[in-house]
Design an enzyme around this catalytic site. Structure first.
Site, PDB file in Angstrom:
ATOM      1  CB  SER A 192      22.460  15.070  44.828  1.00 14.14           C
ATOM      2  OG  SER A 192      22.590  14.053  43.865  1.00 14.14           O
TER       3      SER A 192
HETATM    4  N1  SAH Z   1      25.880  14.428  40.727  1.00 15.52           N
HETATM    5  C1  SAH Z   1      24.636  15.166  40.523  1.00 15.52           C
HETATM    6  C2  SAH Z   1      23.447  14.254  40.638  1.00 15.52           C
HETATM    7  C3  SAH Z   1      22.870  13.981  39.328  1.00 15.52           C
HETATM    8  S1  SAH Z   1      21.434  12.941  39.345  1.00 15.52           S
HETATM    9  C4  SAH Z   1      24.528  16.292  41.536  1.00 15.52           C
HETATM   10  O1  SAH Z   1      25.520  16.673  42.134  1.00 15.52           O
HETATM   11  O2  SAH Z   1      23.451  16.861  41.702  1.00 15.52           O
HETATM   12  C5  SAH Z   1      22.121  11.509  38.543  1.00 15.52           C
HETATM   13  C6  SAH Z   1      22.673  11.680  37.157  1.00 15.52           C
HETATM   14  O3  SAH Z   1      23.078  10.403  36.690  1.00 15.52           O
HETATM   15  C7  SAH Z   1      21.696  12.228  36.112  1.00 15.52           C
HETATM   16  O4  SAH Z   1      22.233  13.380  35.531  1.00 15.52           O
HETATM   17  C8  SAH Z   1      21.579  11.096  35.094  1.00 15.52           C
HETATM   18  O5  SAH Z   1      21.425  11.547  33.759  1.00 15.52           O
HETATM   19  C9  SAH Z   1      22.898  10.373  35.283  1.00 15.52           C
HETATM   20  N2  SAH Z   1      22.920   8.982  34.849  1.00 15.52           N
HETATM   21  C10 SAH Z   1      21.932   8.053  34.899  1.00 15.52           C
HETATM   22  N3  SAH Z   1      22.369   6.887  34.390  1.00 15.52           N
HETATM   23  C11 SAH Z   1      23.672   7.074  34.012  1.00 15.52           C
HETATM   24  C12 SAH Z   1      24.649   6.224  33.417  1.00 15.52           C
HETATM   25  N4  SAH Z   1      24.429   4.956  33.096  1.00 15.52           N
HETATM   26  N5  SAH Z   1      25.875   6.769  33.173  1.00 15.52           N
HETATM   27  C13 SAH Z   1      26.159   8.066  33.479  1.00 15.52           C
HETATM   28  N6  SAH Z   1      25.252   8.897  34.047  1.00 15.52           N
HETATM   29  C14 SAH Z   1      24.028   8.415  34.306  1.00 15.52           C
END
Ligand code: SAH
Length: 225
Positions: free
Chosen positions: A75
């Site tokens: 993010s």
């Molecule tokens: N928190 C992370 C951001 C990750 S991007 C950071 O600090 O950078 C969002 C994440 O959500 C991705 O890894 C994706 O695989 C996950 N994701 C998408 N749909 C999801 C779901 N239904 N349950 C859990 N994770 C999910």
């Protein structure tokens, strides 16, 4: 390898983080605890800890989301700061994070002394981050491989829920798992139009929803791959 990069962190990346925190302040992040946490967390190690590529590492402290493989992103640091500031983390808060990804947001929450439970639906990322967080000294209460729409009913209620992928609507099950007076920050919308919503559970039956800002997250997908 990690020890080596930790040493580099002392010399190379602390300055970049100071600059990042200045930029976050200029952009309106005022919570000093959030800024202090982000000053500490070595964001570059969450981006790519195996193959340190200097050109890309340079970008990791700019106000950008970056690809981390498996079609996912780390993010934007401003987004992490904003979401963290909005949920007002208190030490000891039990927080559920949906979308562990590379674990950067998770680490910021742990730095704020929260008890963090986090769910990731992509196995590859889940496996990688399950090793990385403890290797960097971040103790997560629970990392769960599964579907964030279901939350973690066994560990509910949570004082805060932070969702880092965009859902088409506010998932009812997550509201159920929120403590009374608990808050959830969640991006809601489709690939084109999303809004960051702050949801406060006033009572069992009364939920307040405040629109914060337009945003741009990867989609929250249903079912595991
Ligand atoms: N928190 C992370 C951001 C990750 S991007 C950071 O600090 O950078 C969002 C994440 O959500 C991705 O890894 C994706 O695989 C996950 N994701 C998408 N749909 C999801 C779901 N239904 N349950 C859990 N994770 C999910």
């Amino acid at each position: 390898m990690l020890v080596k990069i930790h040493q580099d962190d002392e010399f190379l990346f602390q300055g970049k983080r100071k600059r990042l925190v200045e930029v976050l302040k200029e952009k309106g992040i005022a919570d000093t605890k959030v800024l202090e946490a982000m000053l500490k967390v070595p964001r570059h190690l969450f981006y790519d800890h195996n193959t340190a590529r200097p050109a890309l590492l340079d970008l990791v402290y700019s106000i950008k989301a970056l690809n981390i493989g498996a079609g996912q992103t780390i993010s934007n640091p401003y987004t992490v700061a904003l979401q963290t500031q909005l949920i007002q983390v208190n030490p000891g808060d039990k927080i559920l994070e949906i979308g562990t990804g590379c674990g950067y947001q998770t680490a910021v929450l742990i730095e704020l002394k929260a008890q963090v439970y986090s769910i990731e639906r992509q196995k590859e990322l889940f496996d990688k981050t399950s090793k990385l967080l403890p290797a960097l000294g971040y103790k997560v209460k629970k990392l769960h491989y599964g579907d964030g729409y279901l939350g973690l009913p066994l560990f509910a209620p949570f004082q805060k829920i932070i969702v880092t992928a965009a859902a088409p609507s506010i998932p009812k099950e997550l509201v159920n798992q929120l403590d009374i007076k608990g808050v959830m920050i969640i991006p809601v919308g489709d690939e084109k139009h999303q809004e960051l919503l702050l949801v406060t559970k006033k009572s069992i039956t009364d939920v307040e929803v405040v629109k914060i800002v337009k945003c741009d997250f990867v989609p929250m997908l249903e079912n595991k791959n």
